[in-house]
Scaffold this motif. Structure first.
Motif, PDB file in Angstrom:
ATOM      1  N   MET A 265       0.845  -1.183   0.000  1.00  0.00           N
ATOM      2  CA  MET A 265       0.000   0.000   0.000  1.00  0.00           C
ATOM      3  C   MET A 265       0.886   1.241   0.000  1.00  0.00           C
ATOM      4  SD  MET A 265      -3.121   0.654   2.581  1.00  0.00           S
ATOM      5  CE  MET A 265      -4.538   1.359   1.893  1.00  0.00           C
ATOM      6  N   SER A 266       0.478   2.270  -0.739  1.00  0.00           N
ATOM      7  CA  SER A 266       1.303   3.470  -0.859  1.00  0.00           C
ATOM      8  C   SER A 266       1.053   4.420   0.309  1.00  0.00           C
ATOM      9  CB  SER A 266       1.009   4.169  -2.177  1.00  0.00           C
ATOM     10  OG  SER A 266      -0.318   4.621  -2.196  1.00  0.00           O
ATOM     11  N   GLN A 267       2.034   5.272   0.556  1.00  0.00           N
ATOM     12  CA  GLN A 267       1.935   6.284   1.613  1.00  0.00           C
ATOM     13  C   GLN A 267       0.924   7.345   1.188  1.00  0.00           C
ATOM     14  OE1 GLN A 267       3.175   6.449   4.503  1.00  0.00           O
ATOM     15  NE2 GLN A 267       4.986   5.177   4.574  1.00  0.00           N
ATOM     16  N   PRO A 268       0.121   7.871   2.124  1.00  0.00           N
ATOM     17  CA  PRO A 268      -0.797   8.962   1.767  1.00  0.00           C
ATOM     18  C   PRO A 268      -0.010  10.218   1.426  1.00  0.00           C
ATOM     19  CG  PRO A 268      -0.861   8.552   4.132  1.00  0.00           C
ATOM     20  CD  PRO A 268       0.019   7.495   3.523  1.00  0.00           C
ATOM     21  N   LEU A 269      -0.524  10.995   0.507  1.00  0.00           N
ATOM     22  CA  LEU A 269       0.104  12.243   0.104  1.00  0.00           C
ATOM     23  C   LEU A 269      -0.078  13.261   1.227  1.00  0.00           C
ATOM     24  CD1 LEU A 269       1.455  13.973  -2.103  1.00  0.00           C
ATOM     25  CD2 LEU A 269      -0.838  14.532  -2.899  1.00  0.00           C
ATOM     26  N   THR A 270       0.990  13.949   1.598  1.00  0.00           N
ATOM     27  CA  THR A 270       0.901  14.977   2.631  1.00  0.00           C
ATOM     28  C   THR A 270       1.357  16.315   2.064  1.00  0.00           C
ATOM     29  OG1 THR A 270       3.111  14.520   3.499  1.00  0.00           O
ATOM     30  CG2 THR A 270       1.278  13.356   4.537  1.00  0.00           C
ATOM     31  N   VAL A 271       0.802  17.380   2.639  1.00  0.00           N
ATOM     32  CA  VAL A 271       1.190  18.755   2.306  1.00  0.00           C
ATOM     33  C   VAL A 271       1.425  19.482   3.616  1.00  0.00           C
ATOM     34  CG1 VAL A 271      -0.072  18.805   0.122  1.00  0.00           C
ATOM     35  CG2 VAL A 271      -1.210  19.508   2.220  1.00  0.00           C
ATOM     36  N   ASP A 272       2.007  20.661   3.538  1.00  0.00           N
ATOM     37  CA  ASP A 272       2.261  21.448   4.746  1.00  0.00           C
ATOM     38  C   ASP A 272       1.036  22.272   5.114  1.00  0.00           C
ATOM     39  OD1 ASP A 272       4.835  20.477   4.795  1.00  0.00           O
ATOM     40  OD2 ASP A 272       5.675  22.203   3.752  1.00  0.00           O
ATOM     41  N   CYS A 273       0.738  22.339   6.401  1.00  0.00           N
ATOM     42  CA  CYS A 273      -0.322  23.205   6.908  1.00  0.00           C
ATOM     43  C   CYS A 273       0.048  24.636   6.542  1.00  0.00           C
ATOM     44  CB  CYS A 273      -0.437  23.051   8.423  1.00  0.00           C
ATOM     45  SG  CYS A 273      -1.556  24.235   9.217  1.00  0.00           S
ATOM     46  N   PRO A 274      -0.888  25.429   5.965  1.00  0.00           N
ATOM     47  CA  PRO A 274      -0.552  26.793   5.568  1.00  0.00           C
ATOM     48  C   PRO A 274      -0.194  27.710   6.731  1.00  0.00           C
ATOM     49  CG  PRO A 274      -2.779  26.204   4.859  1.00  0.00           C
ATOM     50  CD  PRO A 274      -2.239  25.057   5.604  1.00  0.00           C
ATOM     51  N   THR A 275      -0.583  27.362   7.953  1.00  0.00           N
ATOM     52  CA  THR A 275      -0.314  28.217   9.106  1.00  0.00           C
ATOM     53  C   THR A 275       0.993  27.864   9.801  1.00  0.00           C
ATOM     54  OG1 THR A 275      -2.687  28.502   9.439  1.00  0.00           O
ATOM     55  CG2 THR A 275      -1.264  29.095  11.277  1.00  0.00           C
ATOM     56  N   CYS A 276       1.166  26.587  10.151  1.00  0.00           N
ATOM     57  CA  CYS A 276       2.336  26.221  10.955  1.00  0.00           C
ATOM     58  C   CYS A 276       3.345  25.341  10.227  1.00  0.00           C
ATOM     59  CB  CYS A 276       1.890  25.529  12.237  1.00  0.00           C
ATOM     60  SG  CYS A 276       1.233  23.871  11.975  1.00  0.00           S
ATOM     61  N   GLY A 277       2.966  24.788   9.080  1.00  0.00           N
ATOM     62  CA  GLY A 277       3.894  23.966   8.318  1.00  0.00           C
ATOM     63  C   GLY A 277       3.911  22.501   8.691  1.00  0.00           C
ATOM     64  N   ALA A 278       3.064  22.072   9.629  1.00  0.00           N
ATOM     65  CA  ALA A 278       3.009  20.660  10.013  1.00  0.00           C
ATOM     66  C   ALA A 278       2.453  19.831   8.847  1.00  0.00           C
ATOM     67  CB  ALA A 278       2.120  20.479  11.240  1.00  0.00           C
ATOM     68  N   PRO A 279       2.899  18.589   8.713  1.00  0.00           N
ATOM     69  CA  PRO A 279       2.384  17.759   7.621  1.00  0.00           C
ATOM     70  C   PRO A 279       0.912  17.411   7.840  1.00  0.00           C
ATOM     71  CG  PRO A 279       3.861  16.486   9.018  1.00  0.00           C
ATOM     72  CD  PRO A 279       3.908  17.897   9.504  1.00  0.00           C
ATOM     73  N   VAL A 280       0.134  17.519   6.764  1.00  0.00           N
ATOM     74  CA  VAL A 280      -1.294  17.231   6.799  1.00  0.00           C
ATOM     75  C   VAL A 280      -1.603  16.275   5.654  1.00  0.00           C
ATOM     76  CG1 VAL A 280      -3.615  18.230   6.633  1.00  0.00           C
ATOM     77  CG2 VAL A 280      -1.760  19.566   7.621  1.00  0.00           C
ATOM     78  N   GLU A 281      -2.409  15.263   5.923  1.00  0.00           N
ATOM     79  CA  GLU A 281      -2.797  14.332   4.866  1.00  0.00           C
ATOM     80  C   GLU A 281      -3.710  15.037   3.877  1.00  0.00           C
ATOM     81  OE1 GLU A 281      -5.138  10.120   4.270  1.00  0.00           O
ATOM     82  OE2 GLU A 281      -4.227  10.559   6.218  1.00  0.00           O
ATOM     83  N   TRP A 282      -3.371  14.909   2.597  1.00  0.00           N
ATOM     84  CA  TRP A 282      -4.153  15.525   1.518  1.00  0.00           C
ATOM     85  C   TRP A 282      -5.261  14.541   1.154  1.00  0.00           C
ATOM     86  CZ3 TRP A 282      -3.562  20.243  -0.699  1.00  0.00           C
ATOM     87  CH2 TRP A 282      -4.210  20.483  -1.905  1.00  0.00           C
ATOM     88  N   ASN A 283      -6.531  14.950   1.318  1.00  0.00           N
ATOM     89  CA  ASN A 283      -7.643  14.078   0.953  1.00  0.00           C
ATOM     90  C   ASN A 283      -8.802  14.898   0.422  1.00  0.00           C
ATOM     91  OD1 ASN A 283      -9.201  15.033   3.186  1.00  0.00           O
ATOM     92  ND2 ASN A 283      -8.136  13.601   4.522  1.00  0.00           N
ATOM     93  N   ASP A 284      -9.884  14.228   0.047  1.00  0.00           N
ATOM     94  CA  ASP A 284     -11.011  14.940  -0.560  1.00  0.00           C
ATOM     95  C   ASP A 284     -11.741  15.857   0.419  1.00  0.00           C
ATOM     96  OD1 ASP A 284     -12.051  12.859   0.909  1.00  0.00           O
ATOM     97  OD2 ASP A 284     -13.555  12.302  -0.578  1.00  0.00           O
ATOM     98  N   LYS A 285     -11.595  15.642   1.732  1.00  0.00           N
ATOM     99  CA  LYS A 285     -12.229  16.518   2.723  1.00  0.00           C
ATOM    100  C   LYS A 285     -11.447  17.816   2.935  1.00  0.00           C
ATOM    101  CE  LYS A 285     -14.450  12.876   5.337  1.00  0.00           C
ATOM    102  NZ  LYS A 285     -14.553  12.204   6.635  1.00  0.00           N
ATOM    103  N   SER A 286     -10.159  17.799   2.639  1.00  0.00           N
ATOM    104  CA  SER A 286      -9.322  18.989   2.824  1.00  0.00           C
ATOM    105  C   SER A 286      -8.507  19.265   1.562  1.00  0.00           C
ATOM    106  CB  SER A 286      -8.403  18.793   4.021  1.00  0.00           C
ATOM    107  OG  SER A 286      -7.508  17.721   3.783  1.00  0.00           O
ATOM    108  N   ALA A 287      -9.164  19.164   0.424  1.00  0.00           N
ATOM    109  CA  ALA A 287      -8.441  19.259  -0.850  1.00  0.00           C
ATOM    110  C   ALA A 287      -7.970  20.669  -1.173  1.00  0.00           C
ATOM    111  CB  ALA A 287      -9.333  18.753  -1.972  1.00  0.00           C
ATOM    112  N   PHE A 288      -8.652  21.698  -0.676  1.00  0.00           N
ATOM    113  CA  PHE A 288      -8.331  23.055  -1.110  1.00  0.00           C
ATOM    114  C   PHE A 288      -7.333  23.766  -0.208  1.00  0.00           C
ATOM    115  CE2 PHE A 288     -12.491  22.087  -2.865  1.00  0.00           C
ATOM    116  CZ  PHE A 288     -12.203  22.220  -4.196  1.00  0.00           C
TER     117      PHE A 288
END
Length: 66
Positions: free
Chosen positions: A1-24
């Motif tokens: 199984m592949s790792q979930p795609l993560t992006v940085d939180c726009p406020t603090c830079g912590a890694p956040v899982e990119w999914n359809d609930k938080s796509a924007f």
């Protein structure tokens, strides 16, 4: 199984899982979301406007309220 795609939180830079609930604009917490909303509400951030578009916005005469 592949790792979930993560992006940085726009406020603090912590890694956040990119999914359809938080796509924007994915935030790591409600706190970071409120901090970001406060910065936009206080006009610390602005969406740039082209100079000619700004002229069109403010070229009309304003009518006083009665």
């Amino acid at each position: 199984m592949s790792q979930p795609l993560t992006v940085d939180c726009p406020t603090c830079g912590a890694p956040v899982e990119w999914n359809d609930k938080s796509a924007f604009r994915p935030f790591c917490s409600d706190r970071c979301k409120l901090i970001d909303l406060g910065a936009w509400a206080a006009e610390e951030h602005k969406i740039p406007v082209a100079p000619d578009a700004e002229d069109e916005l403010f070229s009309g005469e304003l009518e006083p309220r009665h």
